[in-house]
Scaffold this motif. Structure first.
Motif, mmCIF file in Angstrom:
data_model
loop_
_atom_site.group_PDB
_atom_site.id
_atom_site.type_symbol
_atom_site.label_atom_id
_atom_site.label_comp_id
_atom_site.label_asym_id
_atom_site.label_seq_id
_atom_site.Cartn_x
_atom_site.Cartn_y
_atom_site.Cartn_z
ATOM 1 N N THR A 15 0.832 -1.206 0.000
ATOM 2 C CA THR A 15 0.000 0.000 0.000
ATOM 3 C C THR A 15 0.865 1.253 0.000
ATOM 4 O OG1 THR A 15 -1.680 -1.196 1.254
ATOM 5 C CG2 THR A 15 -1.868 1.180 1.201
ATOM 6 N N ARG A 17 3.810 1.566 -1.256
ATOM 7 C CA ARG A 17 4.437 1.719 -2.575
ATOM 8 C C ARG A 17 3.449 2.311 -3.607
ATOM 9 N NH1 ARG A 17 7.042 -3.179 -1.175
ATOM 10 N NH2 ARG A 17 5.366 -4.344 -2.133
ATOM 11 N N GLN A 18 2.175 2.105 -3.433
ATOM 12 C CA GLN A 18 1.185 2.599 -4.380
ATOM 13 C C GLN A 18 0.778 4.054 -4.099
ATOM 14 O OE1 GLN A 18 -2.103 -0.041 -4.160
ATOM 15 N NE2 GLN A 18 -1.112 -1.649 -5.358
#
Length: 174
Positions: A15, A17-18
């Motif tokens: 999450t 990284r997004q």
């Protein structure tokens, strides 16, 4: 690894990284958003342009007054002695006549002298408050002043004041 740190959660890592950075909105424009403000700005520009045009036109029309007042100041500054006063007072009627010729038609002004000239000056005095003795000087000045007849300083000041008032205040009829 540090024993005090909790173990990393793979879902949390995915999450994170997004996630994207915060995007700022575009800057607010200083231009008015409605046409009314643009119309008002245009109207203000037109009014200012018209006021400037009127000021410039009036200034150009009154240039002869500024020139005559400058010549009058030069005559006054040279009237300290009897000879200078006589010379300045002898030049004064020509200055007033030249001022009148700058505005009125030559046929109407050039031939005037004596009482007719005084009547013209009195008729066109406009807002100038000139005493009758100030006008009387202009009726006789072209022929009266001689080397032995030098007016005193107080008389010269009154005559110069009358000339200044007429130059500043005469009214030009359209």
């Amino acid at each position: 690894m540090d024993p005090t740190m909790p173990p990393k959660d793979p879902m949390l890592q995915a999450t994170l990284r997004q996630m994207a950075d915060i995007t700022l909105p575009p800057p607010v424009s200083m231009m008015p958003a409605t046409w009314g403000w643009a119309a008002l700005a245009g109207l203000v520009v037109l009014v200012l342009a018209f006021a400037f045009w009127r000021w410039h036109r009036r200034r150009a029309q009154n240039r002869y007054r500024r020139d005559a007042l400058a010549d009058l100041a030069a005559l006054e500054s040279g009237s300290g002695s009897d000879a200078g006063r006589l010379k300045a007072l002898n030049a004064l009627p020509a200055l007033i006549k030249r001022t009148a010729l700058a505005v009125w038609p030559r046929e109407q002004v050039a031939s005037l002298s004596g009482p007719g000239w005084v009547n013209f000056l009195r008729t066109n005095a406009g807002k100038a408050k000139i005493e009758p003795e100030g006008f009387a000087f202009f009726a006789e000045a072209e022929y009266r002043l001689a080397n032995d007849d030098v007016p005193d300083e107080a008389t010269a000041r009154r005559v110069f004041a009358a000339a200044r008032q007429w130059i500043e205040g005469h009214h030009v009829h359209p």
